[in-house]
Design a protein around this motif. Structure first.
Motif, mmCIF file in Angstrom:
data_model
loop_
_atom_site.group_PDB
_atom_site.id
_atom_site.type_symbol
_atom_site.label_atom_id
_atom_site.label_comp_id
_atom_site.label_asym_id
_atom_site.label_seq_id
_atom_site.Cartn_x
_atom_site.Cartn_y
_atom_site.Cartn_z
ATOM 1 N N LEU A 15 -9.200 7.299 -5.619
ATOM 2 C CA LEU A 15 -8.593 8.241 -4.677
ATOM 3 C C LEU A 15 -9.443 9.502 -4.525
ATOM 4 O O LEU A 15 -9.654 9.984 -3.405
ATOM 5 C CB LEU A 15 -7.174 8.597 -5.115
ATOM 6 N N VAL A 16 -9.937 10.046 -5.635
ATOM 7 C CA VAL A 16 -10.792 11.240 -5.569
ATOM 8 C C VAL A 16 -12.070 10.931 -4.805
ATOM 9 O O VAL A 16 -12.530 11.740 -3.979
ATOM 10 C CB VAL A 16 -11.093 11.769 -6.992
ATOM 11 N N SER A 17 -12.629 9.757 -5.033
ATOM 12 C CA SER A 17 -13.846 9.354 -4.319
ATOM 13 C C SER A 17 -13.603 9.254 -2.819
ATOM 14 O O SER A 17 -14.396 9.760 -2.019
ATOM 15 C CB SER A 17 -14.333 8.008 -4.872
ATOM 16 N N ALA A 18 -12.517 8.607 -2.428
ATOM 17 C CA ALA A 18 -12.206 8.455 -0.997
ATOM 18 C C ALA A 18 -11.940 9.808 -0.352
ATOM 19 O O ALA A 18 -12.433 10.080 0.753
ATOM 20 C CB ALA A 18 -11.009 7.529 -0.810
ATOM 21 N N VAL A 19 -11.187 10.664 -1.024
ATOM 22 C CA VAL A 19 -10.893 11.986 -0.467
ATOM 23 C C VAL A 19 -12.174 12.811 -0.355
ATOM 24 O O VAL A 19 -12.384 13.522 0.633
ATOM 25 C CB VAL A 19 -9.820 12.712 -1.317
ATOM 26 N N ASP A 47 -14.749 1.827 -0.133
ATOM 27 C CA ASP A 47 -15.089 1.619 -1.544
ATOM 28 C C ASP A 47 -14.127 2.376 -2.455
ATOM 29 O O ASP A 47 -13.664 1.846 -3.462
ATOM 30 C CB ASP A 47 -16.523 2.064 -1.818
ATOM 31 N N GLY A 48 -13.830 3.626 -2.097
ATOM 32 C CA GLY A 48 -12.896 4.413 -2.894
ATOM 33 C C GLY A 48 -11.498 3.832 -2.885
ATOM 34 O O GLY A 48 -10.823 3.766 -3.926
ATOM 35 N N MET A 49 -11.043 3.394 -1.721
ATOM 36 C CA MET A 49 -9.698 2.811 -1.642
ATOM 37 C C MET A 49 -9.635 1.472 -2.376
ATOM 38 O O MET A 49 -8.620 1.161 -3.005
ATOM 39 C CB MET A 49 -9.272 2.659 -0.182
ATOM 40 N N ALA A 50 -10.700 0.687 -2.311
ATOM 41 C CA ALA A 50 -10.733 -0.572 -3.058
ATOM 42 C C ALA A 50 -10.675 -0.294 -4.556
ATOM 43 O O ALA A 50 -9.971 -1.003 -5.297
ATOM 44 C CB ALA A 50 -11.987 -1.366 -2.704
ATOM 45 N N ALA A 51 -11.372 0.730 -5.016
ATOM 46 C CA ALA A 51 -11.304 1.100 -6.436
ATOM 47 C C ALA A 51 -9.887 1.515 -6.812
ATOM 48 O O ALA A 51 -9.392 1.168 -7.892
ATOM 49 C CB ALA A 51 -12.297 2.222 -6.746
ATOM 50 N N ALA A 52 -9.218 2.254 -5.934
ATOM 51 C CA ALA A 52 -7.831 2.649 -6.201
ATOM 52 C C ALA A 52 -6.919 1.424 -6.260
ATOM 53 O O ALA A 52 -6.042 1.335 -7.138
ATOM 54 C CB ALA A 52 -7.345 3.625 -5.132
ATOM 55 N N LEU A 105 -7.040 -7.624 -1.370
ATOM 56 C CA LEU A 105 -7.001 -6.238 -0.903
ATOM 57 C C LEU A 105 -8.397 -5.646 -0.803
ATOM 58 O O LEU A 105 -8.707 -4.922 0.144
ATOM 59 C CB LEU A 105 -6.136 -5.394 -1.849
ATOM 60 N N ASP A 106 -9.253 -5.955 -1.766
ATOM 61 C CA ASP A 106 -10.638 -5.472 -1.729
ATOM 62 C C ASP A 106 -11.352 -6.025 -0.507
ATOM 63 O O ASP A 106 -11.986 -5.278 0.257
ATOM 64 C CB ASP A 106 -11.360 -5.889 -3.012
#
Length: 164
Positions: A33-37, A57-62, A104-105
């Motif tokens: 989430l921090v990465s995507a934001v 990529d950030g949302m997939a990590a979340a 989802l990814d």
């Protein structure tokens, strides 16, 4: 006569594995989430192109963080339970959530085509996204259903989608 209210001592390995996965899942979710934001905040909308793919990529990590967290919760909850049906059911639940994570990814990365293509190609990207999620999500839901029945568990992570 057996004491039906008696609980088994918790399996320390299940507790430990569950705790590690819960903590890792929380960390991965926060990181994603921090990465995507961060990518969204650094994005210049006036350039005329769509948001960067790093948002996906950030949302997939979340999403993976939520999946790992949920698997950890199932292991933690299964530490006191015994029996082959319970263990096999939990294995099916883990497989189902991993398959859901893959769907989802793949779906979130396929969705990047919606904002990077023309309107005709965006429609194809939308269909590709839905197919990707469905190909992984539908079998995952069936496997998860069998797993919940065998482990006598309840669903710990759900998602709803509303269009319109």
């Amino acid at each position: 006569m057996a004491n039906l209210g008696e609980q088994h001592r918790p399996n320390v390995l299940f507790n430990l594995a569950g705790l590690v996965l819960i903590v890792a899942g929380i960390g991965l979710t926060i990181y994603g989430l921090v990465s995507a934001v961060g990518v969204i905040q650094a994005f210049d909308a006036f350039r005329g192109d769509g948001p960067p793919v790093q948002v996906a990529d950030g949302m997939a990590a979340a999403f993976w963080g939520i999946v790992v967290f949920t698997i950890g919760r199932y292991l933690w909850r299964g530490a006191r339970k015994r029996g082959a049906a319970d263990r096999f059911g939990r294995l099916l639940l883990v497989v189902a959530y991993v398959m859901l994570g893959i769907g989802l990814d793949g779906g979130v990365h396929a969705a990047t085509g919606i904002w990077t293509q023309s309107s005709d190609s965006a429609e194809e990207a939308m269909i590709r996204t839905l197919v990707t999620v469905a190909v992984w999500g539908l079998p995952a839901s069936l496997i998860g259903w069998f797993g919940t029945k065998l482990a006598n568990e309840k669903i710990l992570a759900t998602a709803d989608v509303k269009v319109g």
